[in-house]
Write a protein that holds these residues in place. Structure first.
Motif, mmCIF file in Angstrom:
data_model
loop_
_atom_site.group_PDB
_atom_site.id
_atom_site.type_symbol
_atom_site.label_atom_id
_atom_site.label_comp_id
_atom_site.label_asym_id
_atom_site.label_seq_id
_atom_site.Cartn_x
_atom_site.Cartn_y
_atom_site.Cartn_z
ATOM 1 N N THR A 83 0.810 -1.203 0.000
ATOM 2 C CA THR A 83 0.000 0.000 0.000
ATOM 3 C C THR A 83 0.849 1.260 0.000
ATOM 4 N N THR A 84 2.119 1.155 0.228
ATOM 5 C CA THR A 84 2.917 2.361 0.457
ATOM 6 C C THR A 84 4.069 2.454 -0.529
ATOM 7 N N ARG A 85 5.144 3.085 -0.122
ATOM 8 C CA ARG A 85 6.192 3.458 -1.058
ATOM 9 C C ARG A 85 7.054 2.304 -1.553
ATOM 10 N N THR A 86 7.660 2.557 -2.706
ATOM 11 C CA THR A 86 8.739 1.726 -3.231
ATOM 12 C C THR A 86 9.947 2.629 -3.361
ATOM 13 N N TRP A 87 11.124 2.112 -3.044
ATOM 14 C CA TRP A 87 12.303 2.952 -3.221
ATOM 15 C C TRP A 87 13.498 2.114 -3.648
ATOM 16 N N CYS A 88 14.506 2.814 -4.166
ATOM 17 C CA CYS A 88 15.732 2.170 -4.617
ATOM 18 C C CYS A 88 16.725 2.129 -3.464
ATOM 19 N N VAL A 89 17.399 0.985 -3.313
ATOM 20 C CA VAL A 89 18.353 0.831 -2.217
ATOM 21 C C VAL A 89 19.798 0.917 -2.695
ATOM 22 N N ALA A 90 19.998 1.271 -3.965
ATOM 23 C CA ALA A 90 21.372 1.434 -4.441
ATOM 24 C C ALA A 90 22.031 2.585 -3.685
ATOM 25 N N PRO A 91 23.291 2.431 -3.287
ATOM 26 C CA PRO A 91 23.986 3.501 -2.549
ATOM 27 C C PRO A 91 23.932 4.829 -3.300
ATOM 28 N N GLY A 92 23.500 5.866 -2.594
ATOM 29 C CA GLY A 92 23.452 7.202 -3.164
ATOM 30 C C GLY A 92 22.189 7.513 -3.938
ATOM 31 N N CYS A 93 21.324 6.529 -4.175
ATOM 32 C CA CYS A 93 20.086 6.776 -4.930
ATOM 33 C C CYS A 93 18.973 7.133 -3.956
ATOM 34 N N ASP A 94 18.216 8.168 -4.297
ATOM 35 C CA ASP A 94 17.127 8.580 -3.410
ATOM 36 C C ASP A 94 15.780 8.617 -4.129
ATOM 37 N N ARG A 95 15.629 7.782 -5.137
ATOM 38 C CA ARG A 95 14.351 7.749 -5.859
ATOM 39 C C ARG A 95 13.310 6.948 -5.072
ATOM 40 N N THR A 96 12.074 7.466 -5.046
ATOM 41 C CA THR A 96 10.956 6.764 -4.437
ATOM 42 C C THR A 96 9.741 6.865 -5.344
ATOM 43 N N TRP A 97 8.801 5.936 -5.145
ATOM 44 C CA TRP A 97 7.537 5.939 -5.875
ATOM 45 C C TRP A 97 6.426 5.624 -4.895
ATOM 46 N N ASP A 98 5.266 6.237 -5.080
ATOM 47 C CA ASP A 98 4.162 6.031 -4.139
ATOM 48 C C ASP A 98 3.177 4.981 -4.639
ATOM 49 N N TYR A 99 3.683 3.987 -5.350
ATOM 50 C CA TYR A 99 2.872 2.851 -5.785
ATOM 51 C C TYR A 99 3.774 1.621 -5.846
ATOM 52 N N PRO A 100 3.199 0.413 -5.936
ATOM 53 C CA PRO A 100 4.016 -0.813 -5.920
ATOM 54 C C PRO A 100 4.703 -1.047 -7.255
ATOM 55 N N ARG A 101 5.739 -0.289 -7.510
ATOM 56 C CA ARG A 101 6.403 -0.278 -8.817
ATOM 57 C C ARG A 101 6.931 -1.648 -9.231
ATOM 58 N N ARG A 102 7.404 -2.423 -8.282
ATOM 59 C CA ARG A 102 7.968 -3.745 -8.617
ATOM 60 C C ARG A 102 6.924 -4.693 -9.199
ATOM 61 N N LEU A 103 5.645 -4.500 -8.857
ATOM 62 C CA LEU A 103 4.610 -5.435 -9.265
ATOM 63 C C LEU A 103 3.992 -5.099 -10.617
ATOM 64 N N LEU A 104 4.462 -4.039 -11.258
ATOM 65 C CA LEU A 104 3.919 -3.618 -12.550
ATOM 66 C C LEU A 104 5.007 -3.658 -13.611
ATOM 67 N N PRO A 105 4.639 -3.835 -14.891
ATOM 68 C CA PRO A 105 5.638 -3.801 -15.959
ATOM 69 C C PRO A 105 6.382 -2.468 -15.977
ATOM 70 N N CYS A 106 7.622 -2.508 -16.374
ATOM 71 C CA CYS A 106 8.459 -1.308 -16.367
ATOM 72 C C CYS A 106 7.912 -0.261 -17.347
ATOM 73 N N PRO A 107 7.753 0.995 -16.905
ATOM 74 C CA PRO A 107 7.239 2.046 -17.777
ATOM 75 C C PRO A 107 8.325 2.867 -18.477
ATOM 76 N N GLU A 108 9.595 2.582 -18.178
ATOM 77 C CA GLU A 108 10.665 3.394 -18.743
ATOM 78 C C GLU A 108 10.860 3.113 -20.240
ATOM 79 N N THR A 109 11.433 4.068 -20.939
ATOM 80 C CA THR A 109 11.685 3.922 -22.370
ATOM 81 C C THR A 109 12.791 2.904 -22.627
ATOM 82 N N ALA A 110 12.559 1.981 -23.563
ATOM 83 C CA ALA A 110 13.583 0.996 -23.936
ATOM 84 C C ALA A 110 14.694 1.690 -24.725
ATOM 85 N N ARG A 111 15.931 1.412 -24.332
ATOM 86 C CA ARG A 111 17.083 2.011 -25.012
ATOM 87 C C ARG A 111 18.085 0.964 -25.503
#
Length: 200
Positions: free
Chosen positions: A125-153
């Protein structure tokens, strides 16, 4: 983004179903109260038979709303999105955790081995965040449980295993799995959704 006319189930349908489930839960609770107010001792066991049903239906309504939100996000994914079936950090890939971590599902059920007795894989129900050292990105939805929305490169993997992946998932395939078949796509489009909020 996919054509809404092609969708067999829509977020609006799920939300409407959730509304009806909540209304049914309220009606059941009122009916149970009438049983108890009747005064006949013989009706008390009957009232107790539906004791947990209203709460269960209300939890189902919460599930439907969560799924509706997830479905809306899936439907909004662009055609050039990463083909990974789980979300990741745009910079670091498979480094996300959820702050519910093995405690409760969104429905309130206690998790056992990361699974909900009612829903299987838990929907946090709450946040998802990255645990890589120095990364401070968070999301307020269960990002891991959904297909990746980022652009394919990148095109990653050989032959039938080839997938179009974003920067983060391509990095994860290279550093975690040792993938060597990685080719950059010609497109240089920027990500199509915000790359997460910064933790404060």
């Amino acid at each position: 983004m996919t054509d809404p006319s092609d969708h067999l189930v829509t977020p609006a349908q799920l939300r409407d179903l959730a509304d009806r489930a909540e209304a049914l839960s309220t009606e059941l609770r009122a009916t149970q109260a009438l049983f108890l107010l009747d005064g006949r001792a013989a009706l008390i066991p009957l009232a107790h038979q539906i004791d947990g049903d209203p709460d269960q239906i209300r939890r189902t309504a919460a599930t439907l709303r969560a799924v509706a939100s997830g479905l809306a996000m899936v439907n909004a994914r662009p055609a050039d999105a990463c083909q990974a079936l789980e979300g990741g950090c745009p910079d670091h890939g498979c480094t996300l955790v959820d702050d519910h971590e093995a405690d409760l599902c969104h429905c309130g059920e206690k998790l056992r081995f990361g699974m909900c007795f009612i829903h299987g894989a838990a929907w946090p129900t709450t946040r998802t965040w990255c645990v890589a050292p120095g990364c401070d990105r968070t999301w307020d939805y269960p990002r891991r449980l959904l297909p990746c929305p980022e652009t394919a490169r990148w095109i990653v993997g050989p032959g039938e295993l080839r997938r179009r992946l974003c920067d983060g998932h391509a990095l994860a395939r290279r550093t975690i799995l040792g993938e060597t078949s990685i080719t950059q796509l010609t497109s240089t489009n920027q990500p199509t959704e915000p790359a997460g909020q910064r933790r404060t």
